[in-house]
Design a protein around this motif. Structure first.
Motif, mmCIF file in Angstrom:
data_model
loop_
_atom_site.group_PDB
_atom_site.id
_atom_site.type_symbol
_atom_site.label_atom_id
_atom_site.label_comp_id
_atom_site.label_asym_id
_atom_site.label_seq_id
_atom_site.Cartn_x
_atom_site.Cartn_y
_atom_site.Cartn_z
ATOM 1 N N PHE A 1 -2.744 5.926 -7.773
ATOM 2 C CA PHE A 1 -1.917 4.906 -7.137
ATOM 3 C C PHE A 1 -0.945 4.344 -8.169
ATOM 4 O O PHE A 1 -1.327 4.130 -9.319
ATOM 5 C CB PHE A 1 -2.784 3.776 -6.588
ATOM 6 C CG PHE A 1 -3.621 4.199 -5.425
ATOM 7 C CD1 PHE A 1 -3.113 4.165 -4.145
ATOM 8 C CD2 PHE A 1 -4.921 4.650 -5.619
ATOM 9 C CE1 PHE A 1 -3.887 4.566 -3.066
ATOM 10 C CE2 PHE A 1 -5.692 5.053 -4.546
ATOM 11 C CZ PHE A 1 -5.166 5.018 -3.269
ATOM 12 N N THR B 1 -7.999 2.760 -2.090
ATOM 13 C CA THR B 1 -6.943 1.745 -2.136
ATOM 14 C C THR B 1 -7.511 0.385 -2.538
ATOM 15 O O THR B 1 -6.880 -0.366 -3.275
ATOM 16 C CB THR B 1 -6.266 1.611 -0.761
ATOM 17 O OG1 THR B 1 -6.059 2.913 -0.246
ATOM 18 C CG2 THR B 1 -4.945 0.901 -0.873
ATOM 19 N N ILE C 1 0.843 -1.198 0.000
ATOM 20 C CA ILE C 1 0.000 0.000 0.000
ATOM 21 C C ILE C 1 0.877 1.246 0.000
ATOM 22 O O ILE C 1 0.615 2.217 -0.728
ATOM 23 C CB ILE C 1 -0.954 -0.017 1.218
ATOM 24 C CG1 ILE C 1 -1.999 -1.115 1.030
ATOM 25 C CG2 ILE C 1 -1.616 1.336 1.409
ATOM 26 C CD1 ILE C 1 -2.876 -1.351 2.226
#
Lengths: 141, 490
Positions: free
Chosen positions: B454, B376, B361
């Motif tokens: 991300f 996420t 992460i």
């Protein structure tokens, strides 16, 4: 009364263990705590060696001596690692003690190291002013 | 054949560490080879021990009390195999992390040169601890493990991590010296340090109680038992994720393992009811304090680190539960014994999975602050699923290994008529659900309009924590085999 030959050494070792343990737990300066670790280690080795002489046999038991030598090697390596970490910590801008904050729980001033409170206050740092020089003086004292 | 396997399990990680030092910054392939070879040897050894019984070597054909005997019995091979599985996953995770495009380290920095050697050295030290029955040999293994672990905490060289490493080192050194003091006293009282020869002797000499107290206090400090836990959260949260996984999952278990061997293999009598009760009480305090602190954290890695403080607390409930069984009913502690081992193993697998998830992460999002983790779950679905599975084991929900552990502990508590300990276990499970729900909820929130993107993470890397989390689950589903290996209270 005649003291056995090993008794003074054992008592001396016990005294060193007490001194070292006190220094390890009560002193904030890292260098002093490493010295205290070595004092306590020396006390344990002395006690162990003295106790090996106890009993009816005329010679000292060699097994504790072998263990003491191994223990000294371990203590020297641990001291080397500790000193290297202290130097790296000081080089990265850390003080001579550890910051007293625990992460997440009531963060205090990052720079307010334990050392500022030590020695009856006559060693109070001026924040941000030449920390490295203070460092060396602190270590030398 | 089996003694050779045992020797391989001990020497392969050390040879790998040497090899990694020799090849410098290309240590990755060496570490992978050493890890896979050790994993194979450890699993094979576990199968052999499960079918043929314990394996033993007297090093150099010297038998105790002068020599050192290494014994791989049921509990030992379970720890060896679990360590091998976790270490292999961590090595495979770290290969990409060190050399990858967004590497966590300077590609020519000290990290690349030392990480593999330290990790494999730590592995070798853990393996030695799991098979030693000699108190001084255990001391050397313990120190080797501590020094490698401390160096791994400070490997990135930032001021906070160096401070965390130093704090950890001071606790570890104090703990080792107390342990050594106890070992010295035991030797001078009994003339041996072999746990098998000490069995039944402990408590016969006036200095034994002092020795046992010093060793127990030293080992408890190394296991981060409340209130000696203050070093753990900064150290485990500050280390690189690959190192955190090993530090949190395995290193505290090594000192706990020695403590269990000392108390239950050597069977000290005369420890009285106060010692076990005190250890159990501190364990219960650790469960509550660690859980409440985990609830207050804003960073994912700190939540996981405080959860370790709480989960380690359960392991100390075995002392009052077995002591309550007492001399009246020596077989009565079996449930507590197995529950504790199940807790140690399932926590190791689940916690390693969680730290690897946190590492992925952080790689994808660039941070681990809960309030900015929204979205996420969409970016890293496999990772979040693995995190959820590991959470199931930590909460103690069926069918995980954590469930079996807590069920056995509760059963032992009720059998002993000590329901208060069962209450601690149940309350700890509820609190774990609360503190693990927060990161999961944060990850499943849909991001606001201008949320940062991300970085992509390869699927096969996301599969590593998944494999560990599934192993934690499998420990519950297939608990019969491990339970048989654990045996009863020794």
């Amino acid at each position: 009364m005649n003291l056995p030959i090993w008794m003074p050494y054992a008592l001396c070792g016990a005294g060193l263990i007490g001194l070292g343990l006190y220094g390890l737990l009560a002193r904030p300066q890292l260098l002093r705590r490493i010295l205290a670790f070595n004092v306590m280690g020396a006390g344990i080795f002395l006690l162990f060696g003295a106790l090996a002489r106890r009993g009816e046999i005329a010679y000292a038991d060699p097994v504790p001596q072998a263990m003491i030598i191994t223990g000294i090697v371990v203590a020297v390596s641990a001291t080397a690692l500790a000193l290297a970490l202290i130097v790296a910590h000081a080089g990265a801008g850390g003080g001579e003690g550890l910051p007293s904050d625990t992460p997440g729980g009531g963060k205090r001033d990052e720079r307010g190291d334990d050392d500022a409170r030590d020695d009856a206050g006559h060693d109070r740092r001026i924040p941000g002013r030449d920390r490295r020089r203070n460092e060396r003086e602190g270590a030398a004292r | 054949m089996s003694p050779a396997l045992l020797a391989l399990v001990l020497t392969l990680p050390l040879l790998g560490a040497l090899g990694a030092v020799a090849v410098g910054r290309h240590g990755g392939p060496v570490a992978v080879a050493a890890a896979l070879a050790t994993l194979a040897a450890a699993l094979w050894l576990a199968v052999r021990v499960a079918t043929d019984g314990a394996v033993s070597i007297a090093v150099g054909h010297w038998t105790p009390p002068l020599g050192i005997r290494l014994t791989a019995d049921g509990p030992a091979v379970l720890f060896l195999a679990t360590t091998a599985v976790i270490m292999t996953a961590v090595v495979l995770y770290a290969v990409h992390w060190i050399t990858g495009p967004k590497a966590g380290a300077d590609r020519d920095g000290p990290m690349v040169h030392t990480f593999w050697a330290l990790l494999l050295l730590l592995w070798g030290a853990l393996n030695v601890i799991f098979v030693s029955r000699d108190l001084f040999n255990l001391y050397v293994g313990l120190e080797l493990a501590s020094l490698a672990a401390v160096a791994l905490v400070g490997i990135e060289g930032r001021r906070e991590t160096l401070a965390a490493a130093l704090r950890y080192l001071l606790f570890a050194l104090t703990g080792s010296l107390l342990y050594l003091l106890g070992a010295a006293l035991l030797y001078s009282a009994h003339g041996t340090l072999d746990l098998g020869l000490l069995a039944g002797q402990l408590g016969r000499h006036p200095s034994d109680l002092l020795a046992l107290a010093a060793m127990t206090a030293g080992l408890a400090a190394k296991t981060a038992l409340f209130p000696f836990h203050v070093w753990l959260p900064p150290a485990h949260a500050g280390a690189p994720p690959a190192a955190s996984a090993v530090l949190s999952a395995l290193v505290p278990k090594a000192s706990l393992y020695i403590l269990l061997r000392l108390w239950f293999d050597a069977e000290p009598d005369g420890a009285g009811p106060v010692g076990p009760l005190l250890l159990g009480g501190l364990g219960a305090a650790a469960v509550l304090h660690g859980s409440l602190m985990a609830l207050r954290q804003q960073r994912l890695k700190l939540i996981i680190a405080y959860s370790t403080v709480a989960q380690l607390g359960y392991l100390f409930l075995v002392f009052p539960l077995v002591a309550a069984a007492g001399a009246l009913d020596p077989a009565g502690g079996d449930a507590a014994w197995r529950g504790t081992l199940f807790q140690a193993l399932s926590h190791a697998l689940a916690k390693a999975a969680m730290f690897l998830c946190a590492g992925l992460i952080i790689e994808a999002a660039g941070h681990d602050r809960l309030e900015r983790l929204a979205g996420t779950a969409r970016a890293l679905p496999i990772t979040l699923f693995a995190f959820g599975l590991a959470a199931i084991s930590l909460m103690g929900l069926p069918p995980s290994g954590g469930f079996v552990a807590k069920l056995l502990l509760i059963e032992a508590a009720f059998e002993r008529g000590a329901a208060a300990w069962a209450l601690v276990v149940l309350l700890g499970g509820l609190l774990a659900a609360a503190y693990l729900f927060r990161p999961l909820a944060a990850a499943w929130r849909s991001p606001d309009g201008d949320a940062p993107g991300f970085a992509p993470v390869a699927r096969r890397r996301q599969a590593l924590p998944m494999a560990l989390a599934l192993a934690a689950l499998g420990l519950g589903l297939f608990s019969a085999g491990p339970a048989e290996l654990m045996g009863g209270l020794p």
